[in-house]
Motif scaffolding. Structure first.
Motif, PDB file in Angstrom:
ATOM      1  N   GLU A  78       9.774   1.864  -5.016  1.00 52.02           N
ATOM      2  CA  GLU A  78       8.867   0.912  -4.371  1.00 52.02           C
ATOM      3  C   GLU A  78       9.310   0.578  -2.937  1.00 52.02           C
ATOM      4  O   GLU A  78       9.598  -0.565  -2.625  1.00 52.02           O
ATOM      5  N   PRO A  79       9.343   1.585  -2.060  1.00 53.98           N
ATOM      6  CA  PRO A  79       9.909   1.361  -0.727  1.00 53.98           C
ATOM      7  C   PRO A  79       9.117   0.395   0.149  1.00 53.98           C
ATOM      8  O   PRO A  79       9.693  -0.172   1.073  1.00 53.98           O
ATOM      9  N   THR A  80       7.831   0.195  -0.113  1.00 52.38           N
ATOM     10  CA  THR A  80       7.070  -0.697   0.774  1.00 52.38           C
ATOM     11  C   THR A  80       6.661  -1.995   0.096  1.00 52.38           C
ATOM     12  O   THR A  80       5.777  -2.687   0.573  1.00 52.38           O
ATOM     13  N   ARG A  81       7.329  -2.322  -1.013  1.00 50.41           N
ATOM     14  CA  ARG A  81       6.988  -3.574  -1.674  1.00 50.41           C
ATOM     15  C   ARG A  81       7.145  -4.750  -0.706  1.00 50.41           C
ATOM     16  O   ARG A  81       8.185  -4.950  -0.104  1.00 50.41           O
ATOM     17  N   GLY A  82       6.084  -5.522  -0.564  1.00 44.11           N
ATOM     18  CA  GLY A  82       6.163  -6.720   0.273  1.00 44.11           C
ATOM     19  C   GLY A  82       6.166  -6.441   1.765  1.00 44.11           C
ATOM     20  O   GLY A  82       6.387  -7.345   2.559  1.00 44.11           O
ATOM     21  N   VAL A  83       5.941  -5.181   2.132  1.00 44.43           N
ATOM     22  CA  VAL A  83       5.950  -4.833   3.557  1.00 44.43           C
ATOM     23  C   VAL A  83       4.510  -4.848   4.076  1.00 44.43           C
ATOM     24  O   VAL A  83       3.596  -4.380   3.408  1.00 44.43           O
ATOM     25  N   ASP A  84       4.296  -5.412   5.273  1.00 42.61           N
ATOM     26  CA  ASP A  84       2.928  -5.568   5.767  1.00 42.61           C
ATOM     27  C   ASP A  84       2.332  -4.245   6.253  1.00 42.61           C
ATOM     28  O   ASP A  84       3.030  -3.250   6.412  1.00 42.61           O
ATOM     29  N   VAL A  85       1.024  -4.269   6.519  1.00 38.12           N
ATOM     30  CA  VAL A  85       0.313  -3.035   6.877  1.00 38.12           C
ATOM     31  C   VAL A  85       0.896  -2.329   8.087  1.00 38.12           C
ATOM     32  O   VAL A  85       0.949  -1.106   8.129  1.00 38.12           O
ATOM     33  N   GLY A  86       1.322  -3.108   9.077  1.00 33.87           N
ATOM     34  CA  GLY A  86       1.819  -2.485  10.295  1.00 33.87           C
ATOM     35  C   GLY A  86       3.084  -1.689  10.035  1.00 33.87           C
ATOM     36  O   GLY A  86       3.195  -0.522  10.423  1.00 33.87           O
ATOM     37  N   ALA A  87       4.043  -2.321   9.331  1.00 37.67           N
ATOM     38  CA  ALA A  87       5.338  -1.692   9.121  1.00 37.67           C
ATOM     39  C   ALA A  87       5.275  -0.564   8.096  1.00 37.67           C
ATOM     40  O   ALA A  87       6.117   0.331   8.084  1.00 37.67           O
TER      41      ALA A  87
END
Ligand SMILES: Nc1ncnc2c1ncn2[C@@H]1O[C@H](COP(=O)(O)OP(=O)(O)OP(=O)(O)O)[C@@H](O)[C@H]1O
Ligand SMILES: [Mg+2]
Length: 505
Positions: free
Chosen positions: A418-427
């Motif tokens: 889950e590398p993008t858990r909680g990461v916003d659209v831009g990042a």
């Protein structure tokens, strides 16, 4: 909430935020990592005291001196970083500190019964009230937190990224609970980085940017996603997946997993990854995906099968050997498994690569910090200050720090949970590009994600996992979201060959 200002040493987290929430509505709070969402809801929960601004409840100004004051009014909060006590049971966590509630609970049996009822109402009868919370999955912990909020008979429930730890089916169950709450006139403040959820469950939207309200009261269903993204980021962007270069089908596999099993979790897993290839594991939470990664890494000792790296067999249950051979694992639960919360951003990033910065037995602090700073900039960690203590970063920025650690290490095989858990659209797009960049340099990557579009967009090849077995394997571009969902739901392993037809392997 009117004109809420909150300053931490060196950071103005909130610079005058307004928020109105109506009874019976789902009010979505949106904003990039570090925009101030969690800070705002901690003020609402009585956990932070604002420097300026006022809060009114049913028209009357109130002071929320502590979390109990908020709870007494009927404001319950499910925090992004769950605040459960691992060593206590599920029922104890739900009723913690409220031995005399409206349930009239004085005896453990009654508490267990009440807890069981709440969890059943949430669609999770499998969570036993007597189980220790520490033994639960992230998704189950979330449900315990939710049960506690329900038991508090709240008029307003604040949910800080509840869906981050849930898979599609669980998100649907959560939405069912939310609709049931709002039908009973309970208000919900809902925070998520998954914008498609907003349209599905939200009524109105408030967008924060850099600690300020940039829009409030927008209709959730009628506001185009593009407009929301523009408000959040100040620019227009969509999910961008990096281009696939195509994997050299003749190259020898770097990672070969054969018949791998972990009793009670998964059996008979075959998986090969070539250098330069990104393999995605799709499946429900609890299907065994994380355990597969942990077993390859040696954090769990397999009960059958083998793991080979570049032809050499790895000893089961030996993390040291796996790491020495060049395997890295970025785990899903950043708080308990990965971060040194009271240490600096740079040390958290370099901690697994310290040997690189040692010269003649001395650590070169300057090289260490320079390497970390590069990662901080590449991943857009905010604030852009590698000396910050990790605990003071927003949730999404903490996730980026975990990822940076593994990007910095020279791994030959990288396992990402889950590398993008909680990461916003831009990042997110930046992270996808970094992962693909590593593959292009010859790293073999395995990615677990509950977001099917992410698996399909990022991976070259996808394995669908259900009930601890691989039920399908196919090139990512031959699948679509519905097909993967069908496979995930069918659940039973397929013996047919149809799904392997177009397999690049
Ligand atoms: N206890 C603290 N001490 C210092 N700074 C803090 C503290 N808590 C939050 N901040 C800072 O306040 C800002 C807002 O953080 P907040 O956690 O509210 O963001 P967020 O919108 O919830 O982001 P995310 O989507 O990543 O969870 C960030 O710059 C963060 O680093
Ligand atoms: Mg947050």
């Amino acid at each position: 909430m009117r004109g809420i200002v909150k300053t931490f040493p060196g950071v103005r987290a909130l610079g005058g935020v307004d928020l109105d929430v109506r009874a019976g509505e789902v009010h979505c709070l949106l904003g990039q990592n570090g925009a101030g969402k969690s800070t705002l809801i901690k003020v609402l929960a009585g956990a932070h005291q604002p420097d300026e601004g006022t809060i009114a409840w049913s028209g009357e100004q109130v002071a929320l001196a502590d979390p109990q004051a908020a709870l007494r009014l009927g404001i319950a909060t499910i925090y992004q970083e769950l605040d459960l006590v691992d060593g206590l049971t599920v029922a104890d966590n739900i009723f913690l500190g409220r031995e005399t509630s409206r349930f009239g609970i004085t005896r453990p049996a009654a508490a267990n019964r009440a807890a069981g009822e709440l969890l059943t109402r949430l669609g999770h009868p499998e969570i036993r009230p007597t189980a220790e919370v520490g033994a639960l999955s992230a998704a189950q912990k979330q449900m315990v937190s939710m049960a506690r909020a329900l038991s508090q008979d709240a008029k307003l429930i604040v949910m800080d990224e509840p869906s981050a730890v849930l898979d599609n089916e669980e998100v649907q169950r959560l939405f069912g609970v939310i609709r049931d709450l709002t039908a009973h006139d309970v208000a919900v403040v809902y925070i998520s980085h998954r914008l498609e959820e907003i349209r599905e469950v939200g009524d109105r939207i408030t967008v924060l940017k850099d600690g300020r309200t940039v829009a409030t009261g927008l209709p959730a269903r009628e506001t185009p996603t593009r407009e929301v993204i523009t408000l959040m980021t100040g620019r227009t962007l969509e999910y961008v997946f990096p281009e696939r270069r195509g994997v050299d089908g003749g190259a020898a596999p770097l990672l070969e997993v054969e018949g791998l099993g972990l009793r009670g979790h998964f059996e008979g897993v075959h998986l090969t990854v070539r250098p330069g290839e990104v393999v995605g594991l799709a499946g429900l939470v609890g299907s065994g995906r994380s355990e597969i990664l942990e077993t390859i890494y040696g954090a769990r000792r397999s009960t059958s099968g083998t793991v080979r790296l570049a032809g050499g067999r790895l000893r089961p249950g030996d993390v040291g050997a796996a790491v020495a051979a060049g395997i890295g694992l970025a785990p899903e639960e950043r708080k308990s498994q990965a971060l040194l919360l009271d240490d600096s951003v740079y040390r958290n990033i370099t901690v697994s690569s310290l040997d690189r910065f040692a010269r003649g037995g001395l650590l070169s602090g300057r090289a260490e910090r320079a390497a970390a700073r590069e990662q901080v900039q590449a991943l857009d960690v905010r604030p852009t200050d590698e000396t910050r203590i990790v605990r003071t970063l927003s949730g999404g920025n903490q996730q980026k720090v975990v990822l940076a650690r593994w990007l910095l290490r020279d791994c030959r095989v990288l396992l990402l949970d889950e590398p993008t858990r909680g990461v916003d659209v831009g990042a997110r797009s930046e992270i996808y590009a970094l992962i693909r960049g590593l593959a292009d340099r010859g790293v073999a990557v395995v990615v677990v994600s509950s977001e099917i579009p992410e698996v399909l967009g990022l991976a070259d090849r996808v394995l669908v996992i259900a009930d601890g077995a691989v039920v399908a394997e196919a090139p990512a571009d031959s699948l679509d979201e519905h097909r993967v969902l069908d496979l995930v739901m069918e659940g039973t392993p397929h013996t047919g060959t149809a799904l392997h037809e177009g397999d690049v392997a």
